[in-house]
Write a protein that holds these residues in place. Structure first.
Motif, PDB file in Angstrom:
ATOM      1  N   LEU A  61     -19.440 -31.523 -26.723  1.00 61.12           N
ATOM      2  CA  LEU A  61     -20.567 -31.954 -27.477  1.00 61.12           C
ATOM      3  C   LEU A  61     -21.775 -31.170 -27.044  1.00 61.12           C
ATOM      4  N   ILE A  62     -21.742 -30.619 -25.794  1.00 63.90           N
ATOM      5  CA  ILE A  62     -22.894 -30.066 -25.190  1.00 63.90           C
ATOM      6  C   ILE A  62     -22.766 -28.546 -25.630  1.00 63.90           C
ATOM      7  N   ASN A  63     -21.836 -28.175 -26.000  1.00 61.42           N
ATOM      8  CA  ASN A  63     -21.486 -26.843 -26.571  1.00 61.42           C
ATOM      9  C   ASN A  63     -22.141 -26.678 -28.178  1.00 61.42           C
ATOM     10  N   ARG A  64     -21.466 -28.030 -28.865  1.00 64.76           N
ATOM     11  CA  ARG A  64     -22.015 -28.134 -30.146  1.00 64.76           C
ATOM     12  C   ARG A  64     -23.294 -27.940 -30.316  1.00 64.76           C
ATOM     13  N   LEU A  65     -24.094 -28.578 -29.545  1.00 62.37           N
ATOM     14  CA  LEU A  65     -25.562 -28.899 -29.510  1.00 62.37           C
ATOM     15  C   LEU A  65     -25.931 -27.180 -29.349  1.00 62.37           C
ATOM     16  N   GLY A  66     -25.515 -26.306 -28.580  1.00 59.03           N
ATOM     17  CA  GLY A  66     -26.053 -24.924 -28.422  1.00 59.03           C
ATOM     18  C   GLY A  66     -25.663 -24.280 -29.647  1.00 59.03           C
ATOM     19  N   ALA A  67     -24.480 -24.447 -30.130  1.00 61.05           N
ATOM     20  CA  ALA A  67     -24.083 -23.852 -31.562  1.00 61.05           C
ATOM     21  C   ALA A  67     -24.794 -24.026 -32.586  1.00 61.05           C
ATOM     22  N   LEU A 122     -25.263 -21.537 -22.724  1.00 61.23           N
ATOM     23  CA  LEU A 122     -25.586 -22.680 -21.946  1.00 61.23           C
ATOM     24  C   LEU A 122     -24.791 -22.652 -20.633  1.00 61.23           C
ATOM     25  N   SER A 123     -23.538 -22.112 -20.576  1.00 59.05           N
ATOM     26  CA  SER A 123     -22.738 -21.848 -19.454  1.00 59.05           C
ATOM     27  C   SER A 123     -23.747 -21.139 -18.300  1.00 59.05           C
ATOM     28  N   ALA A 124     -24.295 -20.022 -18.675  1.00 59.18           N
ATOM     29  CA  ALA A 124     -25.276 -19.325 -17.975  1.00 59.18           C
ATOM     30  C   ALA A 124     -26.338 -20.352 -17.266  1.00 59.18           C
ATOM     31  N   LEU A 125     -26.973 -21.232 -18.243  1.00 58.79           N
ATOM     32  CA  LEU A 125     -28.071 -22.143 -17.863  1.00 58.79           C
ATOM     33  C   LEU A 125     -27.387 -23.313 -16.918  1.00 58.79           C
ATOM     34  N   GLU A 126     -26.239 -23.724 -17.195  1.00 60.34           N
ATOM     35  CA  GLU A 126     -25.666 -24.737 -16.384  1.00 60.34           C
ATOM     36  C   GLU A 126     -25.337 -24.038 -15.090  1.00 60.34           C
ATOM     37  N   SER A 127     -24.953 -23.163 -14.954  1.00 56.30           N
ATOM     38  CA  SER A 127     -24.673 -22.383 -13.521  1.00 56.30           C
ATOM     39  C   SER A 127     -26.142 -22.218 -12.940  1.00 56.30           C
ATOM     40  N   GLY A 128     -27.151 -21.676 -13.647  1.00 56.63           N
ATOM     41  CA  GLY A 128     -28.488 -21.719 -13.179  1.00 56.63           C
ATOM     42  C   GLY A 128     -28.804 -22.889 -12.696  1.00 56.63           C
ATOM     43  N   LEU A 129     -28.861 -24.054 -13.280  1.00 55.07           N
ATOM     44  CA  LEU A 129     -29.130 -25.346 -12.585  1.00 55.07           C
ATOM     45  C   LEU A 129     -28.149 -25.687 -11.569  1.00 55.07           C
ATOM     46  N   THR A 130     -27.043 -25.511 -11.299  1.00 57.43           N
ATOM     47  CA  THR A 130     -26.125 -25.593 -10.240  1.00 57.43           C
ATOM     48  C   THR A 130     -26.652 -24.972  -9.078  1.00 57.43           C
ATOM     49  N   ILE A 131     -27.189 -23.652  -9.215  1.00 64.03           N
ATOM     50  CA  ILE A 131     -27.874 -23.082  -8.104  1.00 64.03           C
ATOM     51  C   ILE A 131     -29.263 -23.757  -7.518  1.00 64.03           C
ATOM     52  N   ALA A 132     -29.775 -24.269  -8.514  1.00 64.92           N
ATOM     53  CA  ALA A 132     -31.039 -25.131  -8.168  1.00 64.92           C
ATOM     54  C   ALA A 132     -30.695 -26.248  -7.562  1.00 64.92           C
ATOM     55  N   PHE A 133     -29.969 -27.077  -7.728  1.00 61.74           N
ATOM     56  CA  PHE A 133     -29.399 -28.202  -6.959  1.00 61.74           C
ATOM     57  C   PHE A 133     -28.583 -27.859  -5.603  1.00 61.74           C
ATOM     58  N   LEU A 134     -28.027 -26.844  -5.461  1.00 63.08           N
ATOM     59  CA  LEU A 134     -27.619 -26.229  -4.400  1.00 63.08           C
ATOM     60  C   LEU A 134     -28.810 -26.041  -3.302  1.00 63.08           C
ATOM     61  N   PHE A 135     -30.013 -25.457  -3.804  1.00 57.24           N
ATOM     62  CA  PHE A 135     -31.133 -25.200  -3.059  1.00 57.24           C
ATOM     63  C   PHE A 135     -31.537 -26.641  -2.645  1.00 57.24           C
ATOM     64  N   TRP A 136     -31.835 -27.466  -3.570  1.00 62.97           N
ATOM     65  CA  TRP A 136     -32.399 -28.656  -3.064  1.00 62.97           C
ATOM     66  C   TRP A 136     -31.523 -29.334  -1.964  1.00 62.97           C
ATOM     67  N   SER A 137     -30.142 -29.436  -2.245  1.00 61.51           N
ATOM     68  CA  SER A 137     -29.070 -29.910  -1.301  1.00 61.51           C
ATOM     69  C   SER A 137     -29.200 -28.953   0.251  1.00 61.51           C
ATOM     70  N   ILE A 138     -29.474 -27.924   0.228  1.00 58.59           N
ATOM     71  CA  ILE A 138     -29.459 -27.328   1.448  1.00 58.59           C
ATOM     72  C   ILE A 138     -30.631 -27.660   2.178  1.00 58.59           C
ATOM     73  N   ALA A 139     -31.817 -27.750   1.301  1.00 50.96           N
ATOM     74  CA  ALA A 139     -33.101 -28.044   1.771  1.00 50.96           C
ATOM     75  C   ALA A 139     -33.174 -29.294   2.642  1.00 50.96           C
ATOM     76  N   VAL A 169     -15.078 -24.699 -18.685  1.00 51.72           N
ATOM     77  CA  VAL A 169     -15.516 -26.081 -18.229  1.00 51.72           C
ATOM     78  C   VAL A 169     -15.972 -25.857 -16.751  1.00 51.72           C
ATOM     79  N   TYR A 170     -15.698 -24.708 -16.024  1.00 53.75           N
ATOM     80  CA  TYR A 170     -16.174 -24.787 -14.646  1.00 53.75           C
ATOM     81  C   TYR A 170     -17.463 -24.674 -14.367  1.00 53.75           C
ATOM     82  N   ALA A 171     -18.380 -24.369 -15.193  1.00 53.77           N
ATOM     83  CA  ALA A 171     -19.938 -24.026 -15.143  1.00 53.77           C
ATOM     84  C   ALA A 171     -20.540 -25.543 -15.195  1.00 53.77           C
ATOM     85  N   LEU A 172     -19.931 -26.242 -16.446  1.00 55.57           N
ATOM     86  CA  LEU A 172     -20.416 -27.542 -16.634  1.00 55.57           C
ATOM     87  C   LEU A 172     -19.732 -28.458 -15.343  1.00 55.57           C
TER      88      LEU A 172
END
Length: 1024
Positions: free
Chosen positions: A59-65, A81-98, A146-149
């Motif tokens: 469903l998420i990918n269909r939205l991107g398509a 979309l995978s790239a942006l999802e992975s970028g968000l993962t890095i942001a949440f990792l930053f906030w978790s480490i902080a 699926v691993y990015a999401l």
């Protein structure tokens, strides 16, 4: 909001921008290999992919398509979309480490000193950027997997529980728990890996709500973690199972439609939970209100599986397992077609099978009613030969047994089976040896060290020469990998050869011990995340040897946890500098710690960029395109695996390429649902030719056809149509019944005649009119004598030959499976070998012409003009010739590099034999232009390209290629010759392979009068 919070928010978005830019710049511009092509195709048209399905991901990918515009840009949009999802993962990792860094100082945000604030944010940046550029996570970030999401879900729920911890004592804090429950439900529609974060979440909740409890009480949250994880794991199948039971009552009892009962059950379940939420709110029972509201949101989250039922019910072209009713959906969710390995107790590879295991289920019959059936789930094994914690459990294929014995040095012990025979089974010690050496060391720690120490090459691990971890510190590496200087140029140029000098590993270990010392409770939380998303998966998967690909992507969550420790390691250095060097300037200490530790993400980025940059690669798309364009109009192509199926689906479903071609996956054809699909029109492709009645293979049918040879009264050979008539008959004389009362139709012959309608053969384009004199009147199938029965899927090919009458061209991506039919006969002793195939480049065409097998160039005759048109005009080559393209080992193998080089050489030889040396040289030039040795590794077929140049009279070009190929081979020979002791034995087979290929090159050069070239290699092969 404190200054720390503001800086933290900005820091997270900065690393998001850096990570997202990295991934967008390096992402593949089109479909990738493995599941990605299938995911893009199923997302684009909301079709049904392989079990257990990923509906929220689609469903998420269909939205991107939707925003892609042109269908050729759909893959890029979904990859983005995978790239942006992975970028968000890095942001949440930053906030978790902080957050965790602040907790190490046991201070609230407004209590931190300015220096501590900057040190913590620097640590978060180092840890999150290090993970940004790690090998495993980066690989999944730039493709539609699926691993990015899934990683994003893990990152968000872990961050959310930390946010809850911040506000747990404030009114309304439970909303964070409800959000986590909803995200957990949604995540099941992407991947169940996210559920492994539950124990970490439980312990954070426990430590916050029960701060004074003793260490002896830790078993309590441990038990809750196990129960809650298990509950989430079985929740979706349980809801569907109960819904299926209700649906059967509605359909069989009330006469309503399929799925009416499931719909009613889900609505009533949500209504009951909603009523419970309302009542507990009115009664002021906050705890129960939170529990029921969370349960409600979990059900809402997993409801994305409704899209699977809806889409399956309309029979789209891609409809894996046809989960259009609750029982089919339950089988789909449980991955029944794949089976499950034993975990705590079960068989070893030596355990004799004593029966077949079944489970009860139901299917929808022709009248729309549920009927009972038994679903085969596997085998039952001899109880006397079973063992605890069985790690060596697979006996198919036989190569698994050989690998078990190699990894565990199995000697075994004798046990008496239930039938009285003696069976040699592995000992428990050998079983554990395999667990530690292969499953733990090779399939986890090797991947872990890839990410934080370094990687030897991108070639899948087999011996000490490829795929191992490598630090870049020569004395250490040479201890177990042999000489590390004077590497062959192909090895040195391998972009997957990455060395980090232990820097990320060391910083992570420092953070590991520093958090353990300063903040034991949160250390336990991070360790649980590390263990559950890494080593626990190893225990659960119980992997067999000879995996078709590296499996490091499954453990990305574990590497995520280690990146947290990398970040916290920065705080150790900051505190050290603060105490020893910069007592009066905390900011300076923070800055120095950051700059020093920045070497970790820097070395990861520099080393990994070239082998993770796929920005100019079109291999998967072009490979699928090539397969399809090789097929004649309205033809059928039978393929066998992921990478010769999914790219074809992508090309058809997304880019609209050759939708007249019927793609048939041989590994699926055993499923009754798949046979049904093949018998329906899909896009512009007509149904496959068929005559077998549906009740012979569908639902409660046995799906087996017993071979019982019955001579015909006139002594003639049974024809395919006659065999199919017997197999499809309901006459009791054509059937056998076993002791359990199961009925089987028979196949009355092993040798089966397939008459050839020559007019149809010519009309359909299977054979050119000028070759009509070569067409045989009848071809004969010879079923392998070892087979006692044919399965329903095997009957499909026989049915196509019987019913199609040569009106539909049939093609194959591999010829190996045709030996069991006698369509390919190969005598390994040098006797007569032949086939009924034509090699058209990347595919084989079934033709009624018997041709000898070329022991150098392989199976199948060639048609010069067809092969020339395919190789020179139709085929695309994935832009591999571009030096910016990274052609890793799977690109080399999956693109059929050796087969294509063979086809080019064979075509050139055929053109030379026809006197057309000009085109012969053009063909060879094109081969080296599209598949240069600088991009795709040297293989045996390059030698025969040299020979083809010589035969065409292009001696200068042949010699140039011979010198280049010979130079590569001698580099390997010289290198392997430097190995000593046990390591020498490990490279002997590689050494002999190179010597054998060099000897062929030496002979070819000499036989073609190129003595100067031959003399270069005489010192190496003179003694052979």
């Amino acid at each position: 909001m404190s200054s720390f919070s503001k800086r933290s928010i900005w820091g997270g978005w900065i690393v998001f921008a850096i990570a997202s830019l990295t991934y967008l710049l390096t992402m593949e511009p089109t479909a990738s290999l493995w599941d990605c092509s299938e995911f893009i195709a199923t997302s684009y048209k909301l079709e049904v992919g392989h079990p257990p399905g990923t509906p929220f991901f689609f469903l998420i990918n269909r939205l991107g398509a939707i925003f892609a515009g042109d269908p050729t840009h759909v893959a890029a949009a979904i990859n983005a979309l995978s790239a942006l999802e992975s970028g968000l993962t890095i942001a949440f990792l930053f906030w978790s480490i902080a957050h965790l860094g602040r907790r190490m100082y046991r201070k609230e945000e407004n209590e931190l000193t300015d220096a501590q604030s900057w040190a913590i944010l620097g640590a978060a940046a180092i840890g999150s950027l290090a993970y940004t550029w790690t090998d495993t996570f980066w690989f999944s970030a730039v493709e539609a997997e699926v691993y990015a999401l899934s990683s994003l879900f893990t990152a968000v729920v872990f961050w959310a529980i930390l946010k809850w911890e911040n506000v747990a004592d404030r009114p309304g804090s439970a909303r964070w728990l409800v959000l986590i429950a909803y995200l957990m439900g949604l995540s099941v529609g992407a991947h169940i890996l996210n559920l492994l974060a539950i124990p970490a979440l439980v312990f954070i909740y426990y430590f916050k709500k029960f701060p004074g409890r003793k260490k002896a009480d830790l078993w309590k949250p441990g038990v809750v973690s196990v129960l809650l994880t298990g509950a989430f794991y079985i929740l979706t199948p349980t809801v569907v199972s109960i819904g299926a039971f209700v649906d059967r009552i509605f359909v069989n009892g009330f006469g309503l439609g399929v799925n009416s009962g499931l719909t009613a059950f889900v609505v009533l379940l949500l209504a009951a939970l909603g009523w419970g939420v309302w009542r507990t709110h009115r009664a002021g029972k906050a705890g129960w209100n939170t529990i029921l509201l969370s349960a409600f949101m979990v059900i809402v989250g997993i409801s994305t599986y409704g899209i699977v039922l809806i889409r399956a019910s309309i029979n789209p072209p891609m409809n894996s397992n046809n989960p259009s009713d609750p029982y089919a959906l339950l089988s789909f969710l449980n991955r029944d077609q794949y089976g499950a390995p034993p975990l705590l107790y079960g068989q070893s590879y030596a355990s004799p099978a004593v029966g077949t295991a079944f489970s009860d289920s139901y299917f929808v019959d022709e009248e729309g009613k549920y009927r009972p059936m038994e679903r085969v789930t596997g085998y039952e094994y001899d109880e006397n030969t079973k063992m605890l914690f069985p790690r060596m459990h697979s006996n198919y294929p036989a190569s698994h047994i050989q690998e078990y014995k190699r990894w565990a040095d199995v000697k075994g012990r004798k046990v008496r089976a239930e039938d009285g025979s003696l069976v040699t089974v592995p000992t428990f010690g050998e079983n554990l040896r395999f667990f530690f050496t292969y499953q733990l060391n090779n399939m986890y720690w090797r991947y872990f060290l890839w990410n934080f120490v370094g990687r030897q090459s991108d070639i899948q691990n087999n011996t000490i020469i490829d795929g191992n971890w490598l630090s870049g510190i020569r004395p250490i590496d040479e201890l177990y990998l042999g000489p590390q200087d004077g590497l062959p140029s192909e090895v040195a140029a391998n972009k997957g050869h990455n060395t980090y000098y232990f820097l990320p590993f060391i910083l992570g270990l420092i953070g590991f011990f520093y958090q353990l010392k300063r903040d034991g409770r949160n250390f336990l939380v991070v360790f649980l995340l590390f263990f559950m998303t890494g080593l626990a998966i190893i225990l659960y998967l119980n992997q067999t040897p000879l995996q078709p690909r590296e499996r490091d992507y499954a453990y990305a969550g574990s590497f995520y946890a280690f990146a947290i420790w990398i970040g916290l390691g920065v705080l150790w250095l900051y505190d050290l500098l603060r105490r020893r060097a910069f007592r009066t300037s905390g900011r300076t200490a923070a800055a120095v710690a950051f700059v020093v530790c920045a070497s970790v993400p820097a070395v990861l980025a520099v080393q990994n960029w070239d082998d993770h940059d796929r920005s100019h690669r079109y291999v998967a798309r072009d490979m699928g395109y090539n397969y399809l364009t090789s097929v004649l109009p309205n033809g059928i192509i039978i393929d066998y695996g992921d990478n010769d199926t999914f790219p074809l689906w992508y090309n058809q479903e997304v880019e609209g390429v050759r939708t007249d071609v019927r793609v048939m996956n041989a590994s699926y054809i055993g499923g009754d649902w798949y046979i049904d699909q093949m018998r329906m029109k899909a896009n512009e492709s007509e149904p496959i030719p068929h005559s077998l009645p549906r009740h012979k293979y569908y639902g409660d049918a046995t799906g087996q056809f017993i071979i019982r040879e019955i001579p015909k009264p006139d002594g003639s050979v049974w024809t395919a149509k006659e065999v199919m008539a017997v197999a499809g008959s309901d006459d009791p004389r054509t059937q056998l019944t076993d002791q359990a009362g199961n009925t089987f139709n028979i196949v009355p012959a092993r040798r089966i005649a397939v008459p050839v309608d020559k007019e149809n053969v010519i009309k359909s384009g299977i054979v050119r009119p000028e070759d009509a004199h070569l067409i045989e009147d009848t071809i004969y199938l010879d079923i392998d004598p070892s087979k006692s029965a044919l399965m329903a899927g095997e009957m499909v090919l026989l049915d196509m030959l019987a019913s199609g009458d040569w009106t539909r061209p049939i093609h194959f991506t591999s010829a190996a499976d045709l030996m069991k039919w006698g369509l390919v006969h190969y005598d390994s002793q040098g006797g007569q070998s032949w086939s009924y195939l034509q090699q058209d480049g990347m595919v084989y065409r079934l033709v009624p012409i018997k041709s000898p097998i070329d022991r150098i160039y392989g199976i199948g005759r060639i048609d010069t003009e067809t092969l020339y048109d395919n190789l020179m005009n139709k085929y695309r080559y994935g832009n591999i010739r571009d030096p910016r393209v990274y052609a890793d080992t799977f690109v080399t193998n999956t693109f059929l590099t050796s087969q294509l080089r063979s086809s080019f050489a064979r075509l050139a030889n055929a053109l030379t034999a026809e006197g057309d040396t000009v085109r012969a040289v053009e063909v060879l030039d094109r081969a080296m232009q599209e598949m240069p040795l600088e991009q795709l590794r040297m293989d045996d077929m390059v030698v025969f390209l040299v020979e083809a140049y010589y035969k065409a009279g292009a001696y200068d070009k042949g010699n140039e290629l011979a010198r280049k190929a010979g130079g590569i081979l001698t580099e390997y020979i010289d290198y392997y010759d430097r190995f000593t002791g046990e390591k020498k034995k490990l490279v002997e087979s590689e050494l002999m392979d190179r010597l054998r290929t060099l000897y062929n090159l030496y002979l070819i050069a000499g036989q073609n009068g190129q003595q100067e070239v031959a003399a270069l290699y005489a010192p190496y092969v003179g003694g052979i």
